[in-house]
Design an enzyme around this catalytic site. Structure first.
Site, short mmCIF file in Angstrom:
data_model
loop_
_atom_site.label_atom_id
_atom_site.label_comp_id
_atom_site.label_asym_id
_atom_site.label_seq_id
_atom_site.Cartn_x
_atom_site.Cartn_y
_atom_site.Cartn_z
CG ASP A 113 40.86 -26.66 38.30
OD1 ASP A 113 40.89 -25.58 37.68
OD2 ASP A 113 39.82 -27.28 38.54
NE ARG A 124 32.62 -30.32 32.53
CZ ARG A 124 31.57 -30.22 33.35
NH1 ARG A 124 30.36 -29.97 32.89
NH2 ARG A 124 31.73 -30.36 34.65
CE LYS A 152 39.05 -25.76 41.24
NZ LYS A 152 37.73 -26.38 41.37
CG ASP A 181 36.39 -24.65 38.73
OD1 ASP A 181 37.50 -25.17 38.50
OD2 ASP A 181 35.78 -24.78 39.80
#
Length: 507
Positions: free
Chosen positions: A256, A337, A263, A333
């Protein structure tokens, strides 16, 4: 590593040839006349050893004891929790001893909880990652004997503990792999390997099949990566086909980057652990294959990378989920979900008794609960209570969080049915409220394991949590389930799994 349960008192243990003995000394320790008892009694009397859990004293080549080393370990009240602390400390103290054969002598009045804890703690403390090292060193321990007064009293707990320990180790190993190896394709291969070894069904779908189903939310996350997405469906049948299955859904983001909402670079390497939910489902299925519970269980793993390139989903984009609900992407980010919601909708086709999703979902949950307890959200009180109880038994605890309707207001969007984030306040709860919109047709629970799936710093690595919790919950369900006529289904499943495991071992 192999485990065995053996009927031995301290006199018998003293004469057993092994590299090391761990003698757990509880508050109620009553010494006999054997050499081990004398050693422990003298240490306590002279105040060289406290019975407080985790306190240790080592001895080398003691008179009258066949083992080369003896570790006296305080075990407090002898409960599972204290035994776990004691064994972890004792195993850590033996790290450099090159011990291959170990005996753990439990307190005389030890219960099933102590047996489970001894197995779990030994596996946890002796685990060493070696897969991608040029000189794989550190895995010395080969045989562990758990000494108890009467093995028959603890055999079921022992077998379940071994299965859970193997499942936890499998999850740790998969999650610890670097992201260039633990790709979505690799997770699919691991699932197929488990299915072949233990005789359950497994289907691995690629991007075309996923698109055909209509998982637009899931595929939107995968758009920015060269690695193709995979949707893994595993089915274990341990009960009659008419019995509604339990469905486990694991978030499988194998790396991720944050996507376009990228990030910070610090600690970004740890985002390989963002597939901790997927690893826990694989680990649970490894344990299920060994334990063979009399239940039907389905595992669903949506897995992909979240990367930023010219095709990647952007803030402001609107995607359509499998349920038909539309989602405004406000932050790329918040991608976990987006893949889980389509998997939850897919779960409806199994007409499940309950659905549990497991995900390293929010940093907000880490802020709320740290690394001690996983966050638990549930729409069904019985399901929540069962998971909480299983967590306490397995020493893999969770804590129930609220799902008040008012929290859902933060997800309102001017352009879609909902936004994918709801701001900083109550971030773990609003993430759960997002998923809840896709889990209205069955009892549902969500475990946010962002704080418990891995550790940072010197101890960096996967913990394998919450495999222990999941396996214990499955065991509790199986114990409460009606038994099939003459145990036919379970017997057949065990026979098939044993045959498959034998073939796999032969290869």
């Amino acid at each position: 590593m192999d485990f065995e349960l053996k009927p031995l008192n301290l006199s018998g243990a003293a004469s057993e040839k092994c590299d090391a003995i761990v003698l757990l000394v509880s508050d109620t320790f009553k010494p006999g006349k054997d050499a081990l008892s004398s050693l422990a009694a003298h240490a306590v009397k002279e105040k060289h050893l406290e019975t407080k859990a985790g306190k240790l004293l080592q001895a080398y080549r003691s008179s009258g004891i066949a083992a080369t080393r003896v570790v006296l370990a305080g075990a407090g009240d002898g409960s599972g929790k204290k035994v776990h602390q004691a064994v972890v400390a004792a195993i850590a103290s033996l790290r450099t001893s090159k011990a291959r054969r170990l005996m753990i002598c439990l307190p005389a009045d030890a219960g099933d909880d102590a047996v489970r804890a001894a197995v779990a703690a030994t596996a946890e403390a002796s685990y060493v990652y070696v897969m991608t090292k040029s000189k794989p060193e550190g895995r010395e321990l080969q045989m562990v004997t758990i000494a108890v007064a009467d093995p028959k009293l603890h055999q079921d707990a022992f077998e379940a503990a071994k299965g859970a320990a193997n499942g936890i180790e499998f999850a740790r190993e998969v999650a610890n792999l670097p992201p260039n190896i633990a790709t979505p394709t690799r997770l699919g291969q691991e699932a197929k390997g488990l299915a072949k070894a233990y005789g359950f069904q497994c289907e691995v779908m690629g991007p075309k099949e996923i698109a055909k189903i209509g998982m637009g939310s899931f595929l939107s996350v995968a758009k920015g990566s060269e690695e193709p997405a995979r949707f893994i469906v595993m089915q274990y049948q341990g009960a009659a086909a008419s019995e509604a299955p339990l469905v486990l859904v694991g978030k499988g983001i194998t790396f991720d980057s944050g996507g376009i909402s990228i990030k910070p670079s610090a600690d970004m390497d740890e985002m390989k652990f963002d597939m901790g939910g997927a690893a826990s489902v694989l680990g649970a299925f490894r344990a299920i294959g060994e334990i063979q519970p009399a239940l039907n269980i389905v595992g669903l793993i949506p897995t992909c990378e979240n990367m930023p390139d010219g095709r990647a989903v952007k803030p402001g984009d609107i995607v359509t989920s499998l349920s038909g609900q539309t989602i405004e992407i406000l932050n790329t980010d918040a991608e976990g979900r987006l893949i889980l919601c389509d998997a939850l909708t897919y779960a409806e086709r199994f007409k499940p008794s309950a659905v549990i999703d497991i995900a390293t979902l929010t940093g907000a949950c880490v802020v709320a609960l740290g690394g001690v307890r996983s966050g638990l959200f549930a729409t069904d009180d019985k399901l929540a209570q069962g998971l909480q109880a299983a967590g306490e038994t397995a020493l893999d605890p969770c804590w129930r969080m609220p799902l008040d309707e008012e929290y859902g207001d933060a997800l309102k969007s001017n352009f879609a049915d909902m936004g994918n984030v709801g701001g900083r306040a109550g971030g773990a709860i609003t993430a759960a409220k997002f998923l809840q919109r896709y889990a209205t047709k069955f009892p549902w629970a969500h475990l946010d394991i962002a704080g418990t799936a891995w550790k940072s710093g010197a101890a960096k690595g996967s913990t394998g949590r919450p495999v222990g919790l999941l396996v214990q919950y499955i065991l509790d369900l199986a114990a409460a389930a009606p038994v099939a006529p003459a145990g036919a289904v379970k017997k057949a499943a065990k026979k098939a799994a044993k045959k498959a495991a034998t073939k796999a071992k032969a290869r």
